[in-house]
Design a protein around this motif. Structure first.
Motif, PDB file in Angstrom:
ATOM      1  N   SER A   8      10.154 -27.226  17.402  1.00  0.00           N
ATOM      2  CA  SER A   8       8.825 -26.809  16.955  1.00  0.00           C
ATOM      3  C   SER A   8       7.807 -27.481  17.863  1.00  0.00           C
ATOM      4  CB  SER A   8       8.588 -27.196  15.498  1.00  0.00           C
ATOM      5  OG  SER A   8       8.684 -28.600  15.328  1.00  0.00           O
ATOM      6  N   SER A   9       6.675 -26.831  18.054  1.00  0.00           N
ATOM      7  CA  SER A   9       5.693 -27.365  19.001  1.00  0.00           C
ATOM      8  C   SER A   9       4.283 -27.028  18.543  1.00  0.00           C
ATOM      9  CB  SER A   9       5.935 -26.786  20.407  1.00  0.00           C
ATOM     10  OG  SER A   9       5.870 -25.370  20.378  1.00  0.00           O
ATOM     11  N   THR A  10       3.345 -27.820  19.040  1.00  0.00           N
ATOM     12  CA  THR A  10       1.923 -27.562  18.826  1.00  0.00           C
ATOM     13  C   THR A  10       1.207 -27.742  20.154  1.00  0.00           C
ATOM     14  OG1 THR A  10       1.462 -29.882  18.248  1.00  0.00           O
ATOM     15  CG2 THR A  10       1.988 -28.371  16.433  1.00  0.00           C
ATOM     16  N   GLY A  11       0.206 -26.907  20.398  1.00  0.00           N
ATOM     17  CA  GLY A  11      -0.618 -27.041  21.596  1.00  0.00           C
ATOM     18  C   GLY A  11       0.080 -26.702  22.881  1.00  0.00           C
ATOM     19  N   GLU A  12       1.181 -25.913  22.830  1.00  0.00           N
ATOM     20  CA  GLU A  12       1.965 -25.667  24.042  1.00  0.00           C
ATOM     21  C   GLU A  12       1.248 -24.762  25.041  1.00  0.00           C
ATOM     22  OE1 GLU A  12       3.499 -22.704  20.941  1.00  0.00           O
ATOM     23  OE2 GLU A  12       2.732 -24.754  21.016  1.00  0.00           O
ATOM     24  N   GLU A  19      -3.528 -31.979  23.913  1.00  0.00           N
ATOM     25  CA  GLU A  19      -2.335 -32.644  23.400  1.00  0.00           C
ATOM     26  C   GLU A  19      -1.267 -31.612  23.052  1.00  0.00           C
ATOM     27  OE1 GLU A  19      -3.235 -35.268  20.212  1.00  0.00           O
ATOM     28  OE2 GLU A  19      -4.522 -36.582  21.424  1.00  0.00           O
ATOM     29  N   VAL A  20      -0.048 -31.887  23.513  1.00  0.00           N
ATOM     30  CA  VAL A  20       1.103 -31.026  23.252  1.00  0.00           C
ATOM     31  C   VAL A  20       2.204 -31.886  22.634  1.00  0.00           C
ATOM     32  CG1 VAL A  20       2.783 -29.433  24.226  1.00  0.00           C
ATOM     33  CG2 VAL A  20       0.515 -29.641  25.276  1.00  0.00           C
ATOM     34  N   THR A  21       2.779 -31.406  21.526  1.00  0.00           N
ATOM     35  CA  THR A  21       3.887 -32.128  20.901  1.00  0.00           C
ATOM     36  C   THR A  21       5.068 -31.185  20.699  1.00  0.00           C
ATOM     37  OG1 THR A  21       3.125 -31.662  18.645  1.00  0.00           O
ATOM     38  CG2 THR A  21       2.302 -33.665  19.688  1.00  0.00           C
ATOM     39  N   PHE A  22       6.268 -31.703  20.941  1.00  0.00           N
ATOM     40  CA  PHE A  22       7.502 -30.968  20.690  1.00  0.00           C
ATOM     41  C   PHE A  22       8.383 -31.805  19.770  1.00  0.00           C
ATOM     42  CE2 PHE A  22       6.036 -28.932  24.506  1.00  0.00           C
ATOM     43  CZ  PHE A  22       6.505 -27.631  24.427  1.00  0.00           C
ATOM     44  N   THR A  23       8.925 -31.173  18.736  1.00  0.00           N
ATOM     45  CA  THR A  23       9.816 -31.853  17.801  1.00  0.00           C
ATOM     46  C   THR A  23      11.158 -31.119  17.791  1.00  0.00           C
ATOM     47  OG1 THR A  23       7.950 -32.521  16.403  1.00  0.00           O
ATOM     48  CG2 THR A  23      10.157 -32.607  15.419  1.00  0.00           C
TER      49      THR A  23
END
Length: 452
Positions: free
Chosen positions: A25-29, A40-44
């Motif tokens: 799952s990701s945000t800001g990709e 900011e980009v996060t990957f979980t």
């Protein structure tokens, strides 16, 4: 990481390479680099989990054999945490269990992608037939192991194995024909088979064992799989073990048939026709959906992770993606995520942004996707109002600037000249009452014309 010094107001896309057996799952990709701030980009990543189901069957005329337990050992191929996983408790990646006839146990919460092995303690008076005793834990399909113990009282044990990515293949029922090659006078029920003139048809499922008992000592036999139609037969490679033999009253004969679903591949190539450098450098996204007789494919195919039939593929100009290991009989749908006001899209020569069809059984199915930048024209006219002859005869210089990194030479009508753009800038000369129309310029690009 924090990457410093990136130019502001530039769009970005961050794509993580697919990890097998991981949900990402990701945000800001995707977004735009802000001025005097940071995007900011996060990957979980979360590990997928699966299950292992183990079933025990005993075939014997002795009641005591059905009442006793049988000792099995389950070994995982990689390190997992010690503890309880459903019905099994693992210590140092190993679990032991005493299993009864007709009992099924399930190990739950096992990490997907890890191999396993199921073994039973050897008992000389039994012939042991395994099904699914080795394999890989999967999120999509419960791994199943079946151990059948057949008392050595004479007889023929039939078993079936399947290698396929399709759940339907594992759930299907298959047919064996057993022919007694030295006695066509045998009729009646012999264990799990009904013979007529020395021939029996036995229905069997994956990892099931059917036992033929009571045949005369010395009877010879041949086992063959039969299909209802040729199309179904063509989907599998069929191999046999022990399909020809002789009944021995002191042993159990074994005949196993392995069906491996044939596979093929699908390749997608990308070509971009454009004079805009950014178009040639861009990454284009495709959604590919793969189904087989209504069943959505799941799992990893040639490094691509397919979830519920869907796979996202990113390609640049000149790149090709190849999805391998696709079961024969699979249908595909491909669609490109594209702005059709900017590009004309063709798939295999037809103007369309999506297409569907069958993945060819023999060889590779190749799909060519071409994006052609739509074009327009720019008309420039020079008018001079002056009583000075020189003003009406000299050339005037114009600088044309496009809001894109355009390179190439374009035909201009009117003055019948060629106009060459370098990094989006071109220079043209026009005399009084001359005009030009520059053809083939990329559409939806802003321009500025300045006279020196």
């Amino acid at each position: 990481i924090t990457i410093q010094g990136l130019p502001a107001n530039v769009e970005y896309t961050v794509v993580e390479d697919a990890e097998a057996y991981m949900v990402t799952s990701s945000t800001g990709e995707t977004g735009t680099i802000p001025a005097e701030d940071q995007a900011e980009v996060t990957f979980t990543n979360t590990r997928d989990l699966g299950e292992l189901e183990i079933t025990k069957i005993v075939e014997s005329t002795n009641d005591d054999d059905h009442d006793q337990t049988y000792h099995i050992t389950v070994t995982m191929g990689e390190d997992i945490e010690d503890g309880d996983y459903g019905d099994l408790t693992f210590t140092d990646n190993v679990a032991e269990y005493d299993i009864s006839d007709n009992e099924t146990i399930t190990a739950t919460g096992l990490p997907a992608g890890i191999t396993y092995t199921v073994e039973e303690e050897t008992l000389d008076e039994f012939t042991v037939i395994y099904g699914g005793e080795t394999g890989v834990i999967s999120k999509e399909i419960t791994a199943k192991a079946k151990i059948t113990n057949i008392k050595n009282e004479g007889g023929l044990a039939l078993s079936k194995r399947i290698i396929s990515a399709l759940e339907a293949d594992h759930d299907a029922t298959y047919k064996f024909q057993v022919t007694l090659t030295n006695d066509d006078t045998i009729n009646g029920t012999y264990g799990d088979a009904e013979f007529t003139d020395g021939v029996a048809t036995v229905e069997i499922t994956e990892d099931e064992v059917k036992v033929i008992t009571g045949l005369p000592n010395g009877t010879t036999y041949e086992v063959a799989e039969v299909f209802d139609d040729e199309d179904e037969a063509a989907k599998f490679e069929v191999s046999y073990t022990g399909e020809i033999g002789t009944i021995d009253e002191d042993e159990t004969q074994k005949a196993e048939v392995l069906n491996e679903r044939k596979t093929t591949e699908l390749s997608i190539s990308k070509e971009v026709v454009s004079t805009v450098q950014a178009d040639l450098d861009a990454i284009y996204g495709f959604i590919v959906t793969l189904t087989n007789e209504g069943e959505a494919l799941n799992g990893t195919y040639g490094g691509y992770d397919i979830n519920n039939g869907d796979i996202k593929i990113w390609l640049k100009d000149g790149e090709t993606a190849t999805i391998t290991g696709i079961p024969v009989g699979t249908e595909y749908t491909i669609g490109e995520e594209i702005d059709d006001t900017v590009f004309t899209v063709t798939i295999d020569g037809d103007e369309q942004t999506s297409d569907s069809g069958d993945v060819e059984a023999d060889g590779s199915t190749a799909i060519a996707v071409v994006n052609t930048r739509k074009t327009g024209a720019l008309y420039i006219e020079k008018t001079v109002e002056s009583p000075v002859d020189e003003d009406n005869t000299k050339d005037y210089t114009f600088t044309i600037t496009l809001d894109a990194d355009v390179n190439g030479t374009f035909t201009a009508t009117g003055a019948e000249i060629s106009v060459t753009f370098t990094n989006g800038v071109a220079e043209v000369k026009l005399a009084a009452d001359e005009n030009i129309t520059i053809q083939g310029l990329p559409a939806n690009v802003e321009y500025t014309v300045v006279e020196d």
